[in-house]
Design a protein around this motif. Structure first.
Motif, short mmCIF file in Angstrom:
data_model
loop_
_atom_site.label_atom_id
_atom_site.label_comp_id
_atom_site.label_asym_id
_atom_site.label_seq_id
_atom_site.Cartn_x
_atom_site.Cartn_y
_atom_site.Cartn_z
N ALA A 133 17.49 7.50 -9.22
CA ALA A 133 15.91 6.84 -9.41
C ALA A 133 15.29 8.33 -8.97
CB ALA A 133 15.86 6.13 -8.23
N THR A 134 15.27 9.22 -10.18
CA THR A 134 14.57 10.32 -9.72
C THR A 134 13.45 10.83 -10.64
OG1 THR A 134 16.26 11.35 -11.34
CG2 THR A 134 16.59 11.85 -9.10
N ARG A 135 12.96 9.72 -11.50
CA ARG A 135 12.01 9.91 -12.70
C ARG A 135 10.70 9.32 -11.87
NH1 ARG A 135 11.82 6.65 -18.40
NH2 ARG A 135 9.89 7.68 -19.29
N ARG A 136 9.68 10.28 -12.26
CA ARG A 136 8.38 9.74 -11.64
C ARG A 136 8.07 8.59 -12.21
NH1 ARG A 136 3.02 13.51 -12.41
NH2 ARG A 136 3.35 13.14 -14.72
N GLY A 137 7.44 7.86 -11.22
CA GLY A 137 6.99 6.46 -11.41
C GLY A 137 8.05 5.27 -11.56
N SER A 138 9.34 5.77 -11.17
CA SER A 138 10.57 4.74 -11.21
C SER A 138 10.36 4.11 -9.69
CB SER A 138 11.53 5.18 -11.57
OG SER A 138 12.03 6.04 -10.25
N GLY A 139 10.21 2.57 -9.80
CA GLY A 139 10.30 1.95 -8.27
C GLY A 139 10.19 0.52 -8.56
N THR A 140 10.20 -0.16 -7.58
CA THR A 140 10.61 -1.53 -7.51
C THR A 140 9.39 -2.11 -6.65
OG1 THR A 140 12.18 -1.47 -5.60
CG2 THR A 140 12.86 -1.70 -7.77
N THR A 141 8.97 -3.41 -6.78
CA THR A 141 8.16 -4.22 -5.81
C THR A 141 8.92 -4.74 -4.57
OG1 THR A 141 6.86 -4.45 -7.29
CG2 THR A 141 6.57 -6.05 -5.40
N VAL A 142 8.88 -4.49 -3.54
CA VAL A 142 9.75 -4.86 -2.27
C VAL A 142 8.76 -5.61 -1.32
CG1 VAL A 142 10.83 -4.07 -0.34
CG2 VAL A 142 11.21 -3.04 -2.46
N ARG A 143 9.02 -6.85 -0.81
CA ARG A 143 8.20 -7.67 0.19
C ARG A 143 8.76 -6.89 1.55
NH1 ARG A 143 4.34 -10.87 0.42
NH2 ARG A 143 4.22 -12.32 2.00
N ALA A 144 7.92 -6.48 2.27
CA ALA A 144 8.43 -5.77 3.52
C ALA A 144 7.31 -5.98 4.78
CB ALA A 144 8.73 -4.18 3.30
N ALA A 145 7.92 -5.81 5.87
CA ALA A 145 6.98 -5.79 7.29
C ALA A 145 6.76 -4.34 7.27
CB ALA A 145 7.73 -6.28 8.15
N ILE A 146 5.35 -3.83 7.39
CA ILE A 146 5.11 -2.34 7.46
C ILE A 146 4.74 -2.16 8.86
CG2 ILE A 146 3.73 -0.56 6.53
CD1 ILE A 146 3.49 -3.62 4.55
N MET A 147 5.45 -0.99 9.31
CA MET A 147 4.75 -0.60 10.87
C MET A 147 4.08 0.82 10.44
SD MET A 147 7.46 0.30 14.10
CE MET A 147 7.02 1.52 15.33
N ILE A 148 3.04 1.14 11.12
CA ILE A 148 2.56 2.43 11.29
C ILE A 148 2.34 2.69 12.44
CG2 ILE A 148 0.56 3.83 10.25
CD1 ILE A 148 0.61 2.49 7.58
N CYS A 149 2.54 4.09 13.02
CA CYS A 149 2.37 4.29 14.32
C CYS A 149 1.65 5.76 14.24
CB CYS A 149 3.52 4.42 15.08
SG CYS A 149 3.41 4.99 16.76
N ASP A 150 0.54 6.02 15.31
CA ASP A 150 -0.04 7.36 15.21
C ASP A 150 -0.19 7.55 16.80
OD1 ASP A 150 -1.19 9.40 13.71
OD2 ASP A 150 -3.37 8.68 14.39
N LEU A 151 -0.20 8.74 16.78
CA LEU A 151 -0.39 9.55 18.38
C LEU A 151 -1.97 9.66 18.43
CD1 LEU A 151 1.11 10.33 20.83
CD2 LEU A 151 1.38 12.72 19.64
N ARG A 152 -2.53 9.31 19.80
CA ARG A 152 -3.62 9.35 20.04
C ARG A 152 -3.98 10.98 20.54
NH1 ARG A 152 -4.74 6.24 17.16
NH2 ARG A 152 -4.73 3.86 17.55
N ASP A 153 -5.25 11.58 20.22
CA ASP A 153 -5.77 12.85 20.92
C ASP A 153 -4.62 13.98 20.46
OD1 ASP A 153 -7.89 11.60 22.08
OD2 ASP A 153 -6.46 11.03 23.80
N PHE A 154 -4.14 13.87 19.29
CA PHE A 154 -3.07 15.04 18.75
C PHE A 154 -3.97 16.13 18.63
CE2 PHE A 154 -0.62 17.15 15.93
CZ PHE A 154 0.50 17.44 16.62
N THR A 155 -5.11 16.31 18.06
CA THR A 155 -5.77 17.39 17.83
C THR A 155 -6.03 17.93 19.02
OG1 THR A 155 -6.78 16.11 15.67
CG2 THR A 155 -8.01 18.05 16.65
N ARG A 156 -6.50 17.39 20.03
CA ARG A 156 -7.13 18.24 21.30
C ARG A 156 -5.76 18.88 21.82
NH1 ARG A 156 -5.83 16.86 26.09
NH2 ARG A 156 -5.37 14.75 25.46
N ILE A 157 -4.56 18.05 21.86
CA ILE A 157 -3.15 18.40 22.34
C ILE A 157 -2.88 19.83 21.67
CG2 ILE A 157 -0.77 17.99 22.72
CD1 ILE A 157 -1.69 14.90 23.24
N SER A 158 -2.88 19.68 20.18
CA SER A 158 -2.54 20.85 19.55
C SER A 158 -3.33 21.78 19.74
CB SER A 158 -2.26 20.27 17.94
OG SER A 158 -3.56 20.14 17.18
#
Length: 399
Positions: free
Chosen positions: A209-234
């Motif tokens: 599965a290396t061709r651009r645009g190849s893919g499938t539709t998947v039903r999934a639970a999605i989790m996105i996590c982000d760190l707070r104040d990272f710009t200030r820390i960095s």
């Protein structure tokens, strides 16, 4: 001229048989440990008095430097032990045959029956003497561009290996090097893909599965996590401290995800995107178990950081469920295996709202309905979400 013993005569003949097998009989075997064990058994059957052999390879996995494949008399397979990156600082490596090989030695030969005080001093030799072994030899094994691995053989034969045995073993080395390099590089390719795109995506890529645009539709639970104040820390912390902080944070967040069956698709700066396909039973519950464990790990990390005077790390997690397009996206020469779709956008918006609402974990109603009754959830009302026309009902989870 004295006659050679039976084993030595057999040793002179074994080269053609075992070399032919290594060259032509191992094509369908994927794993070098199986090949190595079978090679040792074939050497025994040919008359070489082999009792112990090991193959030491560097693979540069993110977590370990390499592996030791060990075969002993009577084994049908071989044991594999991982070798950590700090091995060269340890007593079991310093002064060992491997140490000498990597320092440039072309052969290590040790008579194990002579007075130990007259030979090399190292625990591995004492271990082999205790096993009744009489002779030991180690040679470097070269892969492309001079990369050095090494292989060892030992016997319990009275008088050790005959010269004919040594000659026969040496004749195997170039073919063993070729056969092992192919398998190790195949394993390395898989390891690199699993490391950078995840195990499921790696399987798809390796399956073609290396061709651009190849893919499938998947039903999934999605989790996105982000760190707070990272710009200030960095901006304010030393570079090495920032990297150490990020690695600790990602360990705390990512390991529970993989342990509970999720797949991490990418790290984005200080953010993480993971999915739990609903084709796996209990996927949504698994996601919340992962969140629970991640929050405990973050609490432990903050406690450790607090001991060194660092401020606690804060983060936000957004969770949604829906259909996503899972596949290859990018330019003609540079692709990314990822997920896209409105469901991903919603999870991202929920993560952003965690800061505004002061709740570290926010779930969509659609996700919460799939786990209600299993977990303690708190409805926090309807709120406007950027990019969506109608207010969205939000649910908080404290873990």
């Amino acid at each position: 001229m004295p006659a050679l013993d039976t084993a030595a005569v057999a040793g002179q003949r074994l080269g053609d048989d075992v070399v032919d097998w290594l060259t032509n009989g191992t094509r369908d075997e994927r794993f070098i440990d199986n090949i190595f064990a079978q090679m040792c058994i074939r050497l025994q059957n040919a008359g070489i008095p082999l009792k112990r052999a090991s193959l030491h390879v560097q693979i540069n996995h993110p977590q370990w430097l390499g592996a030791r494949i060990l075969w002993s008399n009577g084994m049908q397979g071989a044991d594999i032990a991982r070798v950590d990156y700090d091995v060269r600082e340890r007593s079991e490596f310093i002064g060992s045959p491997g140490n000498e090989i990597y320092d440039g030695a072309e052969e290590i030969r040790e008579n194990l029956v002579r007075d130990p005080k007259l030979g090399r001093q190292h625990a591995i030799y004492d271990e082999m003497r205790a096993q009744g072994l009489t002779d030991y030899v180690a040679w470097p094994m070269y892969h492309t561009l001079g990369k050095r691995h090494f292989v060892t053989f030992a016997t319990d034969r009275h008088g050790g290996f005959d010269q004919a045995h040594i000659d026969a073993l040496q004749r195997l080395l170039p073919v063993l090097a070729l056969v092992s390099e192919i398998r190790i590089k195949n394993r390395l390719a898989r390891t690199l893909l699993e490391t950078y795109v995840g195990p499921h995506a790696a399987e798809l890529v390796l399956a073609g599965a290396t061709r651009r645009g190849s893919g499938t539709t998947v039903r999934a639970a999605i989790m996105i996590c982000d760190l707070r104040d990272f710009t200030r820390i960095s901006d304010n912390w030393p570079r090495d401290d920032v990297i150490d902080l990020l690695n600790g944070y990602f360990d705390a967040m990512a390991e529970p995800v993989t342990q509970h069956g999720g797949e991490i698709l990418k790290f984005i700066g200080d953010g993480l995107l993971a999915i739990f396909p609903l084709s796996t039973p209990g996927a949504c519950a698994n996601l919340l178990h992962a969140v629970t464990d991640a929050r405990k790990a973050m609490a432990a990390l903050n406690a450790r950081n607090g001991e060194s005077g660092r401020a606690p790390l804060r983060y936000g997690i957004g969770v949604h469920v829906g259909d996503v397009m899972y596949g290859n996206i990018g330019s003609r020469s540079r692709l990314d295996f990822t997920v896209i779709g409105p469901a991903v956008n919603m999870a991202s918006r929920l993560e952003a709202l965690t800061k505004q609402l002061g709740r570290p974990v926010l779930l969509s109603r659609e996700f919460a309905e799939l786990v209600e009754g299993e977990f303690a959830l708190e409805h926090v009302g309807r709120h406007s979400v950027r990019g969506f026309n109608d207010p969205i009902e939000l649910i908080a989870y404290e873990g």
